[in-house]
Design an enzyme around this catalytic site. Sequence first.
Site, mmCIF file in Angstrom:
data_model
loop_
_atom_site.group_PDB
_atom_site.id
_atom_site.type_symbol
_atom_site.label_atom_id
_atom_site.label_comp_id
_atom_site.label_asym_id
_atom_site.label_seq_id
_atom_site.Cartn_x
_atom_site.Cartn_y
_atom_site.Cartn_z
ATOM 1 C CB SER A 234 5.093 16.119 7.989
ATOM 2 O OG SER A 234 5.517 14.977 8.686
ATOM 3 C CG HIS A 264 5.472 11.958 4.765
ATOM 4 N ND1 HIS A 264 5.938 11.069 5.700
ATOM 5 C CD2 HIS A 264 5.467 13.180 5.385
ATOM 6 C CE1 HIS A 264 6.209 11.729 6.837
ATOM 7 N NE2 HIS A 264 5.918 13.002 6.663
ATOM 8 C CG HIS A 310 11.522 4.471 6.172
ATOM 9 N ND1 HIS A 310 12.433 5.371 6.655
ATOM 10 C CD2 HIS A 310 10.312 4.872 6.632
ATOM 11 C CE1 HIS A 310 11.799 6.264 7.399
ATOM 12 N NE2 HIS A 310 10.501 5.987 7.406
ATOM 13 N NE ARG A 319 7.177 4.083 12.662
ATOM 14 C CZ ARG A 319 7.151 5.076 11.786
ATOM 15 N NH1 ARG A 319 6.625 6.247 12.126
ATOM 16 N NH2 ARG A 319 7.645 4.934 10.576
ATOM 17 C CG ASP A 365 2.388 4.567 6.200
ATOM 18 O OD1 ASP A 365 1.801 4.970 7.208
ATOM 19 O OD2 ASP A 365 3.251 5.241 5.614
HETATM 20 N N1 HAX Z 1 8.109 -0.598 -4.262
HETATM 21 C C1 HAX Z 1 8.707 -0.477 -5.462
HETATM 22 N N2 HAX Z 1 9.839 0.247 -5.666
HETATM 23 C C2 HAX Z 1 10.371 0.858 -4.596
HETATM 24 C C3 HAX Z 1 9.821 0.739 -3.319
HETATM 25 C C4 HAX Z 1 8.626 -0.012 -3.169
HETATM 26 N N3 HAX Z 1 8.007 -0.140 -2.011
HETATM 27 N N4 HAX Z 1 10.585 1.447 -2.445
HETATM 28 C C5 HAX Z 1 11.590 1.987 -3.165
HETATM 29 N N5 HAX Z 1 11.453 1.634 -4.475
HETATM 30 C C6 HAX Z 1 12.257 2.095 -5.592
HETATM 31 C C7 HAX Z 1 12.158 3.624 -5.693
HETATM 32 O O1 HAX Z 1 10.977 4.004 -6.395
HETATM 33 C C8 HAX Z 1 13.422 3.962 -6.441
HETATM 34 O O2 HAX Z 1 13.197 3.650 -7.806
HETATM 35 P P1 HAX Z 1 13.892 4.527 -8.981
HETATM 36 O O3 HAX Z 1 15.359 4.364 -8.767
HETATM 37 O O4 HAX Z 1 13.372 3.909 -10.229
HETATM 38 O O5 HAX Z 1 13.430 5.946 -8.749
HETATM 39 C C9 HAX Z 1 14.407 2.943 -5.888
HETATM 40 O O6 HAX Z 1 13.619 1.875 -5.334
HETATM 41 C C10 HAX Z 1 15.321 3.506 -4.790
HETATM 42 O O7 HAX Z 1 14.509 4.112 -3.786
HETATM 43 P P2 HAX Z 1 15.029 4.177 -2.264
HETATM 44 O O8 HAX Z 1 16.276 4.995 -2.266
HETATM 45 O O9 HAX Z 1 15.092 2.821 -1.695
HETATM 46 O O10 HAX Z 1 13.831 4.920 -1.535
HETATM 47 P P3 HAX Z 1 13.649 6.476 -1.254
HETATM 48 O O11 HAX Z 1 14.441 6.831 -0.055
HETATM 49 O O12 HAX Z 1 13.858 7.285 -2.477
HETATM 50 O O13 HAX Z 1 12.091 6.547 -0.927
HETATM 51 C C11 HAX Z 1 10.095 5.699 -0.014
HETATM 52 C C12 HAX Z 1 11.557 5.969 0.230
HETATM 53 C C13 HAX Z 1 9.407 5.357 1.286
HETATM 54 C C14 HAX Z 1 9.426 6.950 -0.599
HETATM 55 C C15 HAX Z 1 9.959 4.518 -1.014
HETATM 56 O O14 HAX Z 1 10.494 3.357 -0.429
HETATM 57 C C16 HAX Z 1 8.533 4.287 -1.439
HETATM 58 O O15 HAX Z 1 8.072 4.944 -2.385
HETATM 59 N N6 HAX Z 1 7.785 3.345 -0.771
HETATM 60 C C17 HAX Z 1 6.403 3.141 -1.034
HETATM 61 C C18 HAX Z 1 5.578 4.285 -0.453
HETATM 62 C C19 HAX Z 1 5.545 4.230 1.062
HETATM 63 O O16 HAX Z 1 5.362 3.174 1.648
HETATM 64 N N7 HAX Z 1 5.678 5.393 1.699
HETATM 65 C C20 HAX Z 1 5.598 5.522 3.179
HETATM 66 C C21 HAX Z 1 6.944 5.711 3.825
HETATM 67 C C22 HAX Z 1 6.856 5.828 5.326
HETATM 68 C C23 HAX Z 1 6.379 7.176 5.700
HETATM 69 O O17 HAX Z 1 7.005 8.208 5.549
HETATM 70 N N8 HAX Z 1 5.198 7.229 6.188
HETATM 71 O O18 HAX Z 1 4.701 8.406 6.492
#
Ligand code: HAX
Length: 427
Positions: A234, A264, A310, A319, A365
């Site tokens: 964002s 996000h 993250h 947080r 979150d």
């Molecule tokens: N549960 C299961 N698998 C997860 C995971 C979780 N909580 N977090 C990461 N992974 C997986 C990813 O899906 C990815 O899998 P693939 O290789 O099969 O694609 C792998 O682990 C590597 O991901 P990463 O490099 O550790 O994480 P990214 O930087 O790509 O993404 C995210 C970060 C936050 C999007 C990710 O950890 C996620 O999807 N978490 C759950 C959703 C979430 O909580 N989002 C809020 C984030 C905070 C925020 O911005 N708030 O606004």
Amino acid sequence: MSKLLKEKLSTQIPALREEAKSIAKNHGSKVIGEVAIEQLYGGMRGIKGLICDTSEVGLQTGLVIRGIPILELTEKLPEEIFYLLLTGSLPNAEELNDLQNDLHSRSEVPAYVWDVLNAMPVDSHPMAMFSTAINCMEKESEFRTAYNKGISKDKIWEPMYEDCLNIIARVPQIAAFIYRKKFNKGDMIPPDHNLDWAGNFAMMLGIDDKDGTFSKLMRLYLVLHSDHEGGNVSAFTCLVISSALSDAYYSISGALNGLAGPLHGLANQDCLKFILKMRDDIGHSPTDDEVRKYCKNLLDSGGLVVGYGHAVLRITDPRFTAFLDFGNKNFPDDGVFKMVAQLFEIVPDLLKEQGKAKDPWPNVDAASGSTLYHYGLKEYDFYTVLFGVSRILGFSSQMIVARAMGSSLIRPKSVTTDWIKKEIAKG
Ligand code: HAX
């Protein structure tokens, strides 16, 4: 109208411009990083490509606002944080009072905003309503008027400042309207100009708050979500849009659309949904073994444990810790909150065992929704709007600073897959 914050910025800006000019002139060719192909396929993760002075997020520290770790700011008001984000120091009592009075004086929402929101389909998502409300006020933009009159480049931060302050002053009433309309809570509650920004917002939501702790939670919530450096979806969206000299209404509305994504900001609603589903599937007060098995099944079937992981952090998000502390202090026996604490004991080990997520720890979150739920704010579709109300402080400060610094149009270079293949072939 406020003088003190704008005056302070006016005195700070010349030296900041000089510093940036000097760095670019004397050290402009210094190389600070290289880019690997995997970063192009991996969402540009880790590429240093932006300057953001309002806050930084360290892998091992979490959010630090102008040098102050967020856990040292949890007793502050969001208005104080906005002042800090912009100027690098917290306001004294006079400066805070001046800013609060200024926000009250700007807070009247144009009546057509209510008409636009009332005209939207009843099943519109609250984030679509929020982003629309901001965008439809674009005609109010002082920047657009000033630009059309030919304002000089060194002054363009000033109407940006005015637009941002107007938006910040109005969003509590807009968000509260959305909540009450969307979830049939009754008529809009008028603002009370004797209250602080967050206290007024809490009051306008109409949540029962006899002991005043819901207002305290709102202040904390709006502090904790206020900024998270410049590269998240964002904030980056906001900076990209405003770098084209689009005004704050366009930029913030666009940023909110990015915040509305489940990876996000929408994760906070999904996280609570996940906890409630787990409760429905395995019952109230589940045992640790039941929770472990449930989450393991989810991970084994390729699911995400929302609220964990993250893109930047590699520790428990401070947080999250702040929300956990708030819950432990105010409602340690709440069933949903207890499940948040239980997941915190169980999920990181499961994610480490699975070995995919780079960060197995909870993000903000994972806990925020349970605190709102406790006070009866159970309509989780609305949670990301709360996040947005807060993050508008960060969007605004980042844009005002960028305008003040004369930041350039953001325009990175893209390459084709053929180009990548040729690079690989070079060995
Ligand atoms: N549960 C299961 N698998 C997860 C995971 C979780 N909580 N977090 C990461 N992974 C997986 C990813 O899906 C990815 O899998 P693939 O290789 O099969 O694609 C792998 O682990 C590597 O991901 P990463 O490099 O550790 O994480 P990214 O930087 O790509 O993404 C995210 C970060 C936050 C999007 C990710 O950890 C996620 O999807 N978490 C759950 C959703 C979430 O909580 N989002 C809020 C984030 C905070 C925020 O911005 N708030 O606004």
